[in-house]
Design a protein around this motif. Structure first.
Motif, PDB file in Angstrom:
ATOM      1  N   LEU A   1       0.785  -1.238   0.203  1.00 58.61           N
ATOM      2  CA  LEU A   1       0.023   0.015  -0.149  1.00 58.61           C
ATOM      3  C   LEU A   1       0.824   1.304   0.090  1.00 58.61           C
ATOM      4  CD1 LEU A   1      -3.070  -0.926   2.450  1.00 58.61           C
ATOM      5  CD2 LEU A   1      -3.045  -0.494   0.022  1.00 58.61           C
ATOM      6  N   ARG A   2       2.009   1.219   0.856  1.00 59.20           N
ATOM      7  CA  ARG A   2       2.825   2.467   1.052  1.00 59.20           C
ATOM      8  C   ARG A   2       3.501   2.737  -0.350  1.00 59.20           C
ATOM      9  NH1 ARG A   2       4.695   5.407   5.273  1.00 59.20           N
ATOM     10  NH2 ARG A   2       6.436   5.440   3.980  1.00 59.20           N
ATOM     11  N   VAL A   3       4.093   1.757  -0.879  1.00 60.58           N
ATOM     12  CA  VAL A   3       4.846   2.075  -2.136  1.00 60.58           C
ATOM     13  C   VAL A   3       4.052   2.198  -3.465  1.00 60.58           C
ATOM     14  CG1 VAL A   3       6.341   0.790  -3.827  1.00 60.58           C
ATOM     15  CG2 VAL A   3       6.989   0.605  -1.605  1.00 60.58           C
ATOM     16  N   SER A   4       2.913   1.585  -3.391  1.00 58.11           N
ATOM     17  CA  SER A   4       1.881   1.591  -4.831  1.00 58.11           C
ATOM     18  C   SER A   4       1.318   3.157  -4.496  1.00 58.11           C
ATOM     19  CB  SER A   4       1.022   0.594  -4.710  1.00 58.11           C
ATOM     20  OG  SER A   4       1.613  -0.599  -4.806  1.00 58.11           O
ATOM     21  N   SER A   5       1.205   3.753  -3.272  1.00 60.63           N
ATOM     22  CA  SER A   5       0.436   5.000  -3.269  1.00 60.63           C
ATOM     23  C   SER A   5       1.512   6.111  -3.353  1.00 60.63           C
ATOM     24  CB  SER A   5      -0.260   5.013  -1.845  1.00 60.63           C
ATOM     25  OG  SER A   5      -1.391   3.797  -2.018  1.00 60.63           O
ATOM     26  N   GLY A   6       2.842   5.782  -3.601  1.00 61.97           N
ATOM     27  CA  GLY A   6       3.845   6.801  -3.624  1.00 61.97           C
ATOM     28  C   GLY A   6       4.572   7.132  -2.345  1.00 61.97           C
ATOM     29  N   LEU A   7       4.503   6.322  -1.214  1.00 63.14           N
ATOM     30  CA  LEU A   7       5.179   6.784  -0.007  1.00 63.14           C
ATOM     31  C   LEU A   7       6.245   5.985  -0.133  1.00 63.14           C
ATOM     32  CD1 LEU A   7       2.233   6.579   2.641  1.00 63.14           C
ATOM     33  CD2 LEU A   7       3.059   8.578   1.327  1.00 63.14           C
ATOM     34  N   SER A   8       7.448   6.266   0.508  1.00 61.85           N
ATOM     35  CA  SER A   8       8.576   5.506   0.631  1.00 61.85           C
ATOM     36  C   SER A   8       8.437   4.288   1.189  1.00 61.85           C
ATOM     37  CB  SER A   8       9.528   6.507   1.618  1.00 61.85           C
ATOM     38  OG  SER A   8       9.024   6.447   3.151  1.00 61.85           O
TER      39      SER A   8
ATOM     40  N   ALA B   1      -5.953   3.647  -8.137  1.00 62.83           N
ATOM     41  CA  ALA B   1      -7.053   3.341  -8.840  1.00 62.83           C
ATOM     42  C   ALA B   1      -8.137   3.774  -7.847  1.00 62.83           C
ATOM     43  CB  ALA B   1      -7.040   1.619  -8.951  1.00 62.83           C
ATOM     44  N   HIS B   2      -8.078   3.910  -6.721  1.00 60.29           N
ATOM     45  CA  HIS B   2      -9.295   3.995  -5.706  1.00 60.29           C
ATOM     46  C   HIS B   2      -9.200   5.404  -5.105  1.00 60.29           C
ATOM     47  CE1 HIS B   2     -10.072  -0.421  -5.716  1.00 60.29           C
ATOM     48  NE2 HIS B   2      -8.696  -0.355  -5.915  1.00 60.29           N
ATOM     49  N   GLN B   3      -8.576   6.203  -5.491  1.00 58.77           N
ATOM     50  CA  GLN B   3      -8.411   7.638  -5.266  1.00 58.77           C
ATOM     51  C   GLN B   3      -9.247   8.596  -5.614  1.00 58.77           C
ATOM     52  OE1 GLN B   3      -4.282   9.025  -6.188  1.00 58.77           O
ATOM     53  NE2 GLN B   3      -3.261   7.722  -4.572  1.00 58.77           N
ATOM     54  N   LYS B   4      -9.535   9.542  -5.145  1.00 57.69           N
ATOM     55  CA  LYS B   4     -10.562  10.701  -5.497  1.00 57.69           C
ATOM     56  C   LYS B   4     -12.033  10.038  -5.222  1.00 57.69           C
ATOM     57  CE  LYS B   4      -7.601  13.537  -7.173  1.00 57.69           C
ATOM     58  NZ  LYS B   4      -6.896  14.441  -6.482  1.00 57.69           N
ATOM     59  N   GLN B   5     -12.339   9.104  -4.347  1.00 57.97           N
ATOM     60  CA  GLN B   5     -13.427   8.701  -3.961  1.00 57.97           C
ATOM     61  C   GLN B   5     -13.894   8.814  -2.490  1.00 57.97           C
ATOM     62  OE1 GLN B   5     -14.427   4.955  -5.913  1.00 57.97           O
ATOM     63  NE2 GLN B   5     -12.356   5.085  -6.824  1.00 57.97           N
ATOM     64  N   GLY B   6     -13.306   9.628  -1.929  1.00 60.23           N
ATOM     65  CA  GLY B   6     -13.414  10.111  -0.371  1.00 60.23           C
ATOM     66  C   GLY B   6     -12.894   9.017   0.560  1.00 60.23           C
ATOM     67  N   LEU B   7     -12.038   8.382   0.141  1.00 57.54           N
ATOM     68  CA  LEU B   7     -11.426   7.440   0.987  1.00 57.54           C
ATOM     69  C   LEU B   7     -10.366   7.902   1.986  1.00 57.54           C
ATOM     70  CD1 LEU B   7     -11.336   4.007  -1.538  1.00 57.54           C
ATOM     71  CD2 LEU B   7     -12.913   4.597   0.312  1.00 57.54           C
ATOM     72  N   GLY B   8      -9.670   8.919   1.508  1.00 55.42           N
ATOM     73  CA  GLY B   8      -8.617   9.637   2.539  1.00 55.42           C
ATOM     74  C   GLY B   8      -9.557  10.397   3.740  1.00 55.42           C
ATOM     75  N   LYS B   9     -10.784  10.960   3.340  1.00 54.93           N
ATOM     76  CA  LYS B   9     -11.483  11.432   4.290  1.00 54.93           C
ATOM     77  C   LYS B   9     -12.208  10.192   5.195  1.00 54.93           C
ATOM     78  CE  LYS B   9     -12.898  15.330   1.459  1.00 54.93           C
ATOM     79  NZ  LYS B   9     -13.978  15.970   0.571  1.00 54.93           N
ATOM     80  N   LEU B  10     -12.652   9.306   4.502  1.00 48.44           N
ATOM     81  CA  LEU B  10     -12.956   8.075   5.479  1.00 48.44           C
ATOM     82  C   LEU B  10     -12.019   7.480   6.733  1.00 48.44           C
ATOM     83  CD1 LEU B  10     -15.560   6.252   5.908  1.00 48.44           C
ATOM     84  CD2 LEU B  10     -14.568   4.755   4.178  1.00 48.44           C
ATOM     85  N   ILE B  11     -10.499   7.485   6.061  1.00 46.89           N
ATOM     86  CA  ILE B  11      -9.663   7.020   6.859  1.00 46.89           C
ATOM     87  C   ILE B  11      -9.540   8.138   8.006  1.00 46.89           C
ATOM     88  CG2 ILE B  11      -7.064   6.863   7.082  1.00 46.89           C
ATOM     89  CD1 ILE B  11      -7.329   5.804   4.050  1.00 46.89           C
TER      90      ILE B  11
END
Length: 140
Positions: free
Chosen positions: A18-25, A78-88
């Motif tokens: 999840l980290r690497v695929s999302s652009g985190l270190s 592929a799952h961004q821009k759907q409010g999931l960051g807000k949900l977390i």
């Protein structure tokens, strides 16, 4: 509903993915195992339309009373821009409100424009009163 948020630990392999695929270190497997075992709170977003595959996460780390930090907020592209960051963030904020002492100092580091998300949950810049700093050991 296509997604479900849960208070749930994530396994080290999924965490690294999840980290690497999302652009985190990247983190080593050893670091992931140790770090995840020391989480105060973990939230995982599951794609219920795809066998509950984890597609996002966020954690709270720290001593659980005086100082805590929000880390690892990430969602697969592929799952961004759907409010999931807000949900977390809502799940983490609910945990903070319900489980941490009122005097607990909760911090985070906002990359890029992510500060806009965190402002929605009451986080504010601390500059000029404080300056965020970091030290990172090189991964070999």
């Amino acid at each position: 509903m296509k997604y479900q948020a849960k208070y749930q630990d994530v396994d080290p392999g999924t965490y690294i993915h999840l980290r690497v695929s999302s652009g985190l270190s990247p983190k080593t497997l050893e670091a992931a195992k140790i770090g995840l075992n020391n989480s105060i709170c973990s939230v995982v977003i599951l794609d219920v339309s795809n066998n509950d595959q984890p597609v996002g996460m966020g954690r709270i780390i720290g001593d659980g009373a005086c100082h805590c930090q929000i880390v690892d907020i990430c969602v697969l592209p592929a799952h961004q821009k759907q409010g999931l960051g807000k949900l977390i963030m809502q799940y983490l904020k609910d945990f903070i409100d319900e489980s941490l002492p009122a005097s607990c100092y909760i911090s985070l580091i906002a990359d890029g424009d992510a500060y806009r998300l965190y402002e929605l949950y009451g986080f504010k810049e601390v500059w000029p009163a404080s300056r965020g700093m970091a030290f990172s050991k090189a991964v070999k």
